[in-house]
Motif scaffolding. Structure first.
Motif, PDB file in Angstrom:
ATOM      1  N   PHE A 176       0.859  -1.188   0.000  1.00 30.28           N
ATOM      2  CA  PHE A 176       0.000   0.000   0.000  1.00 30.28           C
ATOM      3  C   PHE A 176       0.892   1.232   0.000  1.00 30.28           C
ATOM      4  O   PHE A 176       1.652   1.462   0.953  1.00 30.28           O
ATOM      5  N   VAL A 177       0.818   2.010  -1.089  1.00 30.68           N
ATOM      6  CA  VAL A 177       1.688   3.174  -1.257  1.00 30.68           C
ATOM      7  C   VAL A 177       0.809   4.387  -1.560  1.00 30.68           C
ATOM      8  O   VAL A 177       0.552   4.712  -2.730  1.00 30.68           O
ATOM      9  N   PRO A 178       0.308   5.068  -0.510  1.00 35.13           N
ATOM     10  CA  PRO A 178      -0.594   6.199  -0.742  1.00 35.13           C
ATOM     11  C   PRO A 178       0.055   7.340  -1.529  1.00 35.13           C
ATOM     12  O   PRO A 178      -0.638   8.107  -2.208  1.00 35.13           O
ATOM     13  N   THR A 179       1.389   7.433  -1.469  1.00 32.11           N
ATOM     14  CA  THR A 179       2.092   8.508  -2.186  1.00 32.11           C
ATOM     15  C   THR A 179       2.176   8.253  -3.691  1.00 32.11           C
ATOM     16  O   THR A 179       2.404   9.178  -4.473  1.00 32.11           O
ATOM     17  N   GLY A 180       2.031   6.980  -4.091  1.00 34.33           N
ATOM     18  CA  GLY A 180       2.200   6.639  -5.497  1.00 34.33           C
ATOM     19  C   GLY A 180       3.639   6.610  -5.955  1.00 34.33           C
ATOM     20  O   GLY A 180       3.931   6.393  -7.138  1.00 34.33           O
ATOM     21  N   TYR A 181       4.569   6.839  -5.037  1.00 38.41           N
ATOM     22  CA  TYR A 181       5.987   6.854  -5.406  1.00 38.41           C
ATOM     23  C   TYR A 181       6.457   5.475  -5.876  1.00 38.41           C
ATOM     24  O   TYR A 181       5.878   4.448  -5.539  1.00 38.41           O
ATOM     25  N   GLN A 182       7.586   5.472  -6.604  1.00 42.07           N
ATOM     26  CA  GLN A 182       8.210   4.224  -7.055  1.00 42.07           C
ATOM     27  C   GLN A 182       9.044   3.656  -5.898  1.00 42.07           C
ATOM     28  O   GLN A 182      10.272   3.604  -5.966  1.00 42.07           O
ATOM     29  N   SER A 183       8.365   3.232  -4.865  1.00 44.17           N
ATOM     30  CA  SER A 183       9.032   2.785  -3.633  1.00 44.17           C
ATOM     31  C   SER A 183       9.378   1.308  -3.656  1.00 44.17           C
ATOM     32  O   SER A 183      10.123   0.833  -2.814  1.00 44.17           O
ATOM     33  N   VAL A 184       8.820   0.589  -4.625  1.00 42.36           N
ATOM     34  CA  VAL A 184       8.806  -0.872  -4.558  1.00 42.36           C
ATOM     35  C   VAL A 184       9.602  -1.530  -5.692  1.00 42.36           C
ATOM     36  O   VAL A 184      10.232  -2.560  -5.502  1.00 42.36           O
ATOM     37  N   GLU A 185       9.624  -0.900  -6.858  1.00 40.59           N
ATOM     38  CA  GLU A 185      10.001  -1.602  -8.091  1.00 40.59           C
ATOM     39  C   GLU A 185      11.502  -1.735  -8.338  1.00 40.59           C
ATOM     40  O   GLU A 185      11.925  -2.545  -9.163  1.00 40.59           O
ATOM     41  N   ARG A 186      12.316  -0.988  -7.671  1.00 42.91           N
ATOM     42  CA  ARG A 186      13.710  -0.757  -8.057  1.00 42.91           C
ATOM     43  C   ARG A 186      14.520  -2.030  -8.356  1.00 42.91           C
ATOM     44  O   ARG A 186      15.272  -2.077  -9.321  1.00 42.91           O
ATOM     45  N   TYR A 187      14.391  -3.053  -7.526  1.00 44.01           N
ATOM     46  CA  TYR A 187      15.286  -4.210  -7.644  1.00 44.01           C
ATOM     47  C   TYR A 187      14.684  -5.391  -8.393  1.00 44.01           C
ATOM     48  O   TYR A 187      15.347  -6.401  -8.580  1.00 44.01           O
ATOM     49  N   PHE A 188      13.434  -5.267  -8.825  1.00 40.30           N
ATOM     50  CA  PHE A 188      12.817  -6.385  -9.543  1.00 40.30           C
ATOM     51  C   PHE A 188      13.228  -6.357 -11.012  1.00 40.30           C
ATOM     52  O   PHE A 188      13.209  -5.315 -11.657  1.00 40.30           O
ATOM     53  N   ALA A 189      13.591  -7.518 -11.542  1.00 43.58           N
ATOM     54  CA  ALA A 189      14.114  -7.591 -12.905  1.00 43.58           C
ATOM     55  C   ALA A 189      13.006  -7.615 -13.957  1.00 43.58           C
ATOM     56  O   ALA A 189      13.253  -7.374 -15.113  1.00 43.58           O
ATOM     57  N   GLU A 190      11.814  -7.910 -13.550  1.00 45.19           N
ATOM     58  CA  GLU A 190      10.700  -7.904 -14.503  1.00 45.19           C
ATOM     59  C   GLU A 190       9.464  -7.372 -13.795  1.00 45.19           C
ATOM     60  O   GLU A 190       9.488  -7.089 -12.610  1.00 45.19           O
ATOM     61  N   ASP A 191       8.399  -7.224 -14.563  1.00 45.93           N
ATOM     62  CA  ASP A 191       7.175  -6.664 -13.987  1.00 45.93           C
ATOM     63  C   ASP A 191       6.464  -7.712 -13.140  1.00 45.93           C
ATOM     64  O   ASP A 191       5.442  -8.279 -13.531  1.00 45.93           O
ATOM     65  N   LEU A 192       7.025  -7.972 -11.970  1.00 43.65           N
ATOM     66  CA  LEU A 192       6.424  -8.954 -11.066  1.00 43.65           C
ATOM     67  C   LEU A 192       5.149  -8.408 -10.455  1.00 43.65           C
ATOM     68  O   LEU A 192       4.205  -9.148 -10.190  1.00 43.65           O
ATOM     69  N   ILE A 193       5.146  -7.093 -10.215  1.00 47.19           N
ATOM     70  CA  ILE A 193       4.063  -6.495  -9.442  1.00 47.19           C
ATOM     71  C   ILE A 193       3.031  -5.859 -10.355  1.00 47.19           C
ATOM     72  O   ILE A 193       3.365  -5.180 -11.318  1.00 47.19           O
ATOM     73  N   GLU A 194       1.785  -6.124 -10.030  1.00 51.04           N
ATOM     74  CA  GLU A 194       0.676  -5.480 -10.730  1.00 51.04           C
ATOM     75  C   GLU A 194       0.303  -4.236  -9.932  1.00 51.04           C
ATOM     76  O   GLU A 194       0.081  -4.319  -8.722  1.00 51.04           O
TER      77      GLU A 194
END
Length: 220
Positions: A176-194
């Protein structure tokens, strides 16, 4: 479903950005309503500090050769932490660790030695996570991780490894990221997260005590 003795379970791995209708109180209520007894809730990033020194960190290089985990070496190591788990669960953890490395789900695997960080982290799971894995019954409801990031912080590489691993194991994971910032994606090599955009961005929100929030309001 179960096919040839293998249980297939659908898992959620999603990032929820923004706050629906800008309603902070309803936002916290909706999160509180998702928490079960098999849910770990993380209220700030990072969950695992990048400087954390796990018991297996110094030995990770010894546990991996020619693209394969050296399972006997891992399990016979005096500091191997999972002896307490039932045998099939130990094998399951090592299966998914191997898969995580093979699929290169984390950036840097096979390039700059990130696979050794992956091995060190998976062999040093937080105690609360390990307990959920131990009691996990694959034919029933799967365990959950809810990760809330309200500030201008990012998840660590170790966090990224942990959640990618838990996703492979069968955890439902919601950020849950109320800011909408790119807080999560940095280290994932592919689009794991929807990612789901559910409303306007809100900043500097404080996470309340989610256990004491009434969730009696009707939810569709």
């Amino acid at each position: 479903s179960t096919v040839n003795g293998v249980v297939n379970i659908p898992v959620i791995f999603s990032k929820i950005s923004g706050v629906k209708d800008g309603s902070v109180s309803q936002y916290w209520e909706s999160i509180a309503a998702l928490i079960t007894e098999d849910t770990v809730v993380v209220k700030s990033a990072p969950y695992i500090e990048p400087t954390a020194s796990g018991p297996m960190k110094a030995f990770a290089v010894e546990f991996y050769k020619n693209g394969k985990l050296l399972r006997n070496k891992i399990k016979n190591h005096p500091r191997y932490p999972y002896h307490l788990l039932r045998e099939e669960m130990q094998e399951f953890i090592l299966d998914k660790l191997q898969l995580l490395i093979e699929r290169k789900l984390i950036k840097g695997i096979g390039e700059n030695g990130t696979e050794y960080t992956v091995i060190a982290q998976v062999l040093d799971l937080p105690k609360e996570i390990l307990r959920l894995i131990q009691k996990f019954d694959f034919t029933k409801k799967n365990p959950k991780l809810i990760y809330i990031i309200t500030q201008e912080t990012m998840i660590s590489l170790q966090d990224s490894i942990l959640v990618a691993f838990l996703n492979l194991i069968g955890f439902d994971i919601l950020f849950f990221v109320p800011t909408g910032y790119q807080s999560v994606e940095r280290y994932f090599a592919e689009d794991l997260i929807e990612e789901h955009q559910i409303g306007e961005y809100k900043y500097d929100m404080q996470v309340p005590d989610l256990n004491n929030i009434s969730t009696n309001s009707t939810r569709p």
